[in-house]
Design a protein around this motif. Structure first.
Motif, PDB file in Angstrom:
ATOM      1  N   GLN A   1      32.512  44.762  47.936  1.00  0.00           N
ATOM      2  CA  GLN A   1      31.769  44.767  46.672  1.00  0.00           C
ATOM      3  C   GLN A   1      30.551  45.696  46.690  1.00  0.00           C
ATOM      4  OE1 GLN A   1      32.894  42.115  48.208  1.00  0.00           O
ATOM      5  NE2 GLN A   1      34.099  40.889  46.762  1.00  0.00           N
TER       6      GLN A   1
ATOM      7  N   ASP B   1      45.525  43.807  49.878  1.00  0.00           N
ATOM      8  CA  ASP B   1      45.194  43.526  51.280  1.00  0.00           C
ATOM      9  C   ASP B   1      44.182  42.399  51.443  1.00  0.00           C
ATOM     10  OD1 ASP B   1      46.661  45.898  52.553  1.00  0.00           O
ATOM     11  OD2 ASP B   1      45.447  46.840  51.018  1.00  0.00           O
ATOM     12  N   HIS B   2      43.712  41.850  50.305  1.00  0.00           N
ATOM     13  CA  HIS B   2      42.786  40.703  50.326  1.00  0.00           C
ATOM     14  C   HIS B   2      41.519  41.011  51.123  1.00  0.00           C
ATOM     15  CE1 HIS B   2      46.246  38.726  48.634  1.00  0.00           C
ATOM     16  NE2 HIS B   2      46.958  39.007  49.714  1.00  0.00           N
ATOM     17  N   MET B   3      41.041  42.250  51.009  1.00  0.00           N
ATOM     18  CA  MET B   3      39.794  42.646  51.669  1.00  0.00           C
ATOM     19  C   MET B   3      38.632  42.264  50.755  1.00  0.00           C
ATOM     20  SD  MET B   3      41.142  46.346  53.127  1.00  0.00           S
ATOM     21  CE  MET B   3      39.581  46.844  53.865  1.00  0.00           C
ATOM     22  N   GLU B   4      37.855  41.273  51.175  1.00  0.00           N
ATOM     23  CA  GLU B   4      36.829  40.677  50.315  1.00  0.00           C
ATOM     24  C   GLU B   4      35.437  41.287  50.498  1.00  0.00           C
ATOM     25  OE1 GLU B   4      37.482  38.394  48.111  1.00  0.00           O
ATOM     26  OE2 GLU B   4      39.480  37.684  48.677  1.00  0.00           O
ATOM     27  N   ASN B   5      35.288  42.216  51.437  1.00  0.00           N
ATOM     28  CA  ASN B   5      33.941  42.658  51.826  1.00  0.00           C
ATOM     29  C   ASN B   5      33.580  44.041  51.281  1.00  0.00           C
ATOM     30  OD1 ASN B   5      35.886  43.916  53.329  1.00  0.00           O
ATOM     31  ND2 ASN B   5      34.657  44.034  55.204  1.00  0.00           N
TER      32      ASN B   5
ATOM     33  N   CYS C   1      42.663  47.519  47.564  1.00  0.00           N
ATOM     34  CA  CYS C   1      42.511  46.820  48.851  1.00  0.00           C
ATOM     35  C   CYS C   1      42.207  45.335  48.660  1.00  0.00           C
ATOM     36  CB  CYS C   1      41.415  47.482  49.690  1.00  0.00           C
ATOM     37  SG  CYS C   1      41.880  49.109  50.345  1.00  0.00           S
ATOM     38  N   LEU C   2      41.527  45.000  47.583  1.00  0.00           N
ATOM     39  CA  LEU C   2      41.237  43.594  47.287  1.00  0.00           C
ATOM     40  C   LEU C   2      42.510  42.855  46.886  1.00  0.00           C
ATOM     41  CD1 LEU C   2      39.295  41.223  46.752  1.00  0.00           C
ATOM     42  CD2 LEU C   2      38.956  42.159  44.445  1.00  0.00           C
ATOM     43  N   ARG C   3      43.273  43.437  45.948  1.00  0.00           N
ATOM     44  CA  ARG C   3      44.449  42.749  45.414  1.00  0.00           C
ATOM     45  C   ARG C   3      45.604  42.712  46.404  1.00  0.00           C
ATOM     46  NH1 ARG C   3      42.148  39.745  41.836  1.00  0.00           N
ATOM     47  NH2 ARG C   3      40.800  40.959  40.459  1.00  0.00           N
TER      48      ARG C   3
ATOM     49  N   LYS D   1      39.057  50.287  46.118  1.00  0.00           N
ATOM     50  CA  LYS D   1      38.510  48.962  46.423  1.00  0.00           C
ATOM     51  C   LYS D   1      39.342  47.870  45.748  1.00  0.00           C
ATOM     52  CE  LYS D   1      34.073  48.518  45.685  1.00  0.00           C
ATOM     53  NZ  LYS D   1      32.747  48.787  45.079  1.00  0.00           N
ATOM     54  N   GLU D   2      39.671  48.081  44.487  1.00  0.00           N
ATOM     55  CA  GLU D   2      40.484  47.105  43.754  1.00  0.00           C
ATOM     56  C   GLU D   2      41.863  46.949  44.400  1.00  0.00           C
ATOM     57  OE1 GLU D   2      41.989  44.551  40.655  1.00  0.00           O
ATOM     58  OE2 GLU D   2      39.980  45.021  41.384  1.00  0.00           O
TER      59      GLU D   2
ATOM     60  N   TYR E   1      37.163  52.366  54.784  1.00  0.00           N
ATOM     61  CA  TYR E   1      37.669  50.995  54.734  1.00  0.00           C
ATOM     62  C   TYR E   1      39.190  50.948  54.524  1.00  0.00           C
ATOM     63  CZ  TYR E   1      37.089  51.953  49.729  1.00  0.00           C
ATOM     64  OH  TYR E   1      37.133  52.525  48.479  1.00  0.00           O
TER      65      TYR E   1
END
Length: 200
Positions: free
Chosen positions: A157, A151-155, A147-149, A144-145, A5
């Motif tokens: 979890q 790159d705003h990747m929400e998928n 990429c979330l913060r 994951k954290e 990812y």
């Protein structure tokens, strides 16, 4: 594999893109080493942890120098200017992520120590495997954290680390079959040594 990812991220600058690519290469190499050379795998994960810190440093413009080490990002010293950057870094990554990065550093340091003291690898093999597996689990949560913060990747979890998809994995059945084969060969070798010699 586990970390594919990261390749879907779209960093905002060329420098960040290079760091993402380098991070992914470190993780890919760590996965290759996971089953065969766990100590080297841990060292590679430590390098990847430093890359995550560099990505935060670049994205949030904290101004650590390019030569900054993992300890520089996470550890306070007697220098006020350095400590101000550490405080800013730790505030943007937040507590859970800070704790993950710190544990990755600690376990990675143990792997570096083993590189310098090879006999420790043999004496602590079980602990080494356990720590490297924990490093992989923490690394997945840390990336994951990130990429979330950033790159705003929400998928992401539902993703979790799986070691049975990595190169060199052997199931319990395969390991049992190999052990059975090894014992057969040992018995055969033993009887051959007793009766296989011809008298002159």
């Amino acid at each position: 594999m586990n970390f594919d990812y990261i390749k879907e991220a779209e960093p905002s600058t060329d420098d960040l893109r290079q760091l993402y690519d380098s991070l992914y290469q470190n993780l890919e190499k760590a996965e290759e080493l996971y089953w065969t050379k766990p100590q080297r795998c841990g060292m590679m994960l430590r390098r990847a942890t430093e890359k995550i810190c560099r990505i935060y440093n670049g994205y949030y413009e904290i101004h650590f120098p390019e030569s900054a080490t993992l300890e520089d990002y996470l550890c306070y010293t007697g220098d006020d200017d350095h400590n101000a950057m550490v405080s800013r870094f730790l505030s943007v990554v937040r507590k859970e992520q800070r704790d993950r990065l710190e544990w990755l550093r600690v376990w990675g340091d143990e792997c570096v120590f083993m590189e310098e003291n090879p006999d420790q690898i043999r004496h602590n093999a079980d602990k080494l495997y356990l720590n490297v597996k924990k490093m992989m689990v923490y690394m997945m949560e840390a990336t994951k954290e990130m990429c979330l913060r950033i790159d705003h990747m929400e998928n992401l979890q539902g993703r979790s680390f799986a070691d049975d998809i990595l190169p060199g994995y052997q199931s319990e059945e395969e390991l049992e079959a190999l052990e059975e084969q090894r014992q057969k060969e040992q018995r055969k070798s033993f009887w051959s040594s007793l009766f296989g010699k011809k008298e002159k």
